[in-house]
Design an enzyme around this catalytic site. Structure first.
Site, mmCIF file in Angstrom:
data_model
loop_
_atom_site.group_PDB
_atom_site.id
_atom_site.type_symbol
_atom_site.label_atom_id
_atom_site.label_comp_id
_atom_site.label_asym_id
_atom_site.label_seq_id
_atom_site.Cartn_x
_atom_site.Cartn_y
_atom_site.Cartn_z
ATOM 1 N N SER A 170 0.835 -1.214 0.000
ATOM 2 C CA SER A 170 0.000 0.000 0.000
ATOM 3 C C SER A 170 0.863 1.255 0.000
ATOM 4 O O SER A 170 2.040 1.217 0.380
ATOM 5 C CB SER A 170 -0.883 -0.029 1.265
ATOM 6 O OG SER A 170 -1.534 1.203 1.482
ATOM 7 N N TYR A 226 3.234 8.154 18.010
ATOM 8 C CA TYR A 226 3.793 8.065 16.649
ATOM 9 C C TYR A 226 5.072 8.897 16.565
ATOM 10 O O TYR A 226 6.105 8.436 16.071
ATOM 11 C CB TYR A 226 2.755 8.567 15.643
ATOM 12 C CG TYR A 226 3.201 8.535 14.191
ATOM 13 C CD1 TYR A 226 3.195 7.347 13.462
ATOM 14 C CD2 TYR A 226 3.615 9.705 13.533
ATOM 15 C CE1 TYR A 226 3.587 7.321 12.127
ATOM 16 C CE2 TYR A 226 4.005 9.680 12.203
ATOM 17 C CZ TYR A 226 3.988 8.494 11.509
ATOM 18 O OH TYR A 226 4.381 8.467 10.185
ATOM 19 N N LYS A 250 8.896 7.479 15.830
ATOM 20 C CA LYS A 250 9.698 7.887 14.669
ATOM 21 C C LYS A 250 11.004 8.558 15.113
ATOM 22 O O LYS A 250 12.039 8.421 14.454
ATOM 23 C CB LYS A 250 8.885 8.806 13.754
ATOM 24 C CG LYS A 250 7.721 8.103 13.051
ATOM 25 C CD LYS A 250 8.185 6.975 12.127
ATOM 26 C CE LYS A 250 7.061 6.387 11.302
ATOM 27 N NZ LYS A 250 7.462 5.326 10.378
ATOM 28 N N ASP A 305 4.046 -7.827 3.868
ATOM 29 C CA ASP A 305 2.933 -6.993 4.337
ATOM 30 C C ASP A 305 1.931 -7.826 5.134
ATOM 31 O O ASP A 305 1.696 -8.996 4.848
ATOM 32 C CB ASP A 305 2.219 -6.337 3.148
ATOM 33 C CG ASP A 305 1.502 -5.062 3.541
ATOM 34 O OD1 ASP A 305 1.970 -3.978 3.138
ATOM 35 O OD2 ASP A 305 0.487 -5.145 4.274
#
Ligand SMILES: NC(=O)c1ccc[n+]([C@@H]2O[C@H](COP(=O)([O-])OP(=O)(O)OC[C@H]3O[C@@H](n4cnc5c(N)ncnc54)[C@H](O)[C@@H]3O)[C@@H](O)[C@H]2O)c1
Length: 195
Positions: free
Chosen positions: A19, A151, A155, A40
């Site tokens: 995706s 998130y 990261k 995936d």
């Protein structure tokens, strides 16, 4: 690298390749003459996209896998020939104010966005030839952003891990880099776009 024979084609593993950005990376690398395996969670989509790319004459295969399953990740890498490159692209996103983020939310985010990358990188690096390449897809959010602290933290941690692994793999000529994109129109940030 076009016109290489099958045996000469370098092998690259792209996570989250079914995706969004991963799908685009898979196609670009395959068109540039790489043999690409996409890994995936969404096996149905990965199979469909693999068929589309193969119909276009591209050398693409897929593995349906949950990258948070450490044993499965190690077994997958061991089952493949040595990788010339690894693209750690798979990631999850979640929109939530920092007061509402639970430790379970944090754990899930770290499992996918950081720990899966660490397992894959370690296992892949065992067999990689000197001079191989590893690219981690971080995010501009690592600098800080509102409403997704888990998130952002995952990261930022990924950027730190990228630097740390780059230092240890440098003597073998294996380069590890991170890319920190801004907002890209894929299924992942729809929650943000529609705020
Ligand atoms: N889209 C953006 O705006 C943006 C910006 C900066 C960084 N990124 C990062 O880019 C990467 C790709 O994002 P995207 O926007 O293409 O997202 P996407 O949701 O379109 O694709 C992510 C893919 O990762 C797979 N995946 C998720 N968890 C998995 C798991 N546990 N095991 C195996 N596969 C798993 C999904 O099935 C999906 O195919 C992510 O790491 C994301 O954090 C995205």
């Amino acid at each position: 690298m076009n016109n290489s024979s099958e045996e000469e084609k370098p092998l690259v593993l792209v996570t989250g390749g079914a995706s969004g950005m991963g799908r685009a990376i898979v196609e670009r690398l395959a068109r540039d003459g790489w043999r690409v395996v996409m890994a995936d969670y969404n096996g149905e989509l990965a199979e469909r996209e693999t068929q589309v790319l193969r119909a276009a004459g591209l050398d693409v295969d897929y593995r349906a896998i949950d990258l948070t399953d450490e044993a499965a990740v190690r077994a997958m890498v061991q089952s493949l020939p040595p990788l010339a490159a690894l693209v750690n692209n798979a990631g999850i996103f979640d929109e939530r104010a920092f007061m509402d983020v639970s430790s379970a939310d944090f754990r899930r985010m770290y499992e996918v966005n950081l720990l899966a990358v660490a397992t894959l990188t370690q296992e892949a690096a065992r067999k990689m030839a000197d001079g191989a390449r590893i690219v981690n897809i971080a995010s501009r959010a690592y600098l800080g952003a509102k409403n997704h602290p888990h998130y952002v933290a995952s990261k930022a941690a990924l950027v730190g891990y990228t630097r740390a692994s780059a230092m240890e793999l440098a003597p073998r000529g294996i380069l590890v880099n991170a890319i920190a994109p801004g907002l890209i129109d894929t299924p992942l940030p729809l929650a943000l776009i529609h705020l």
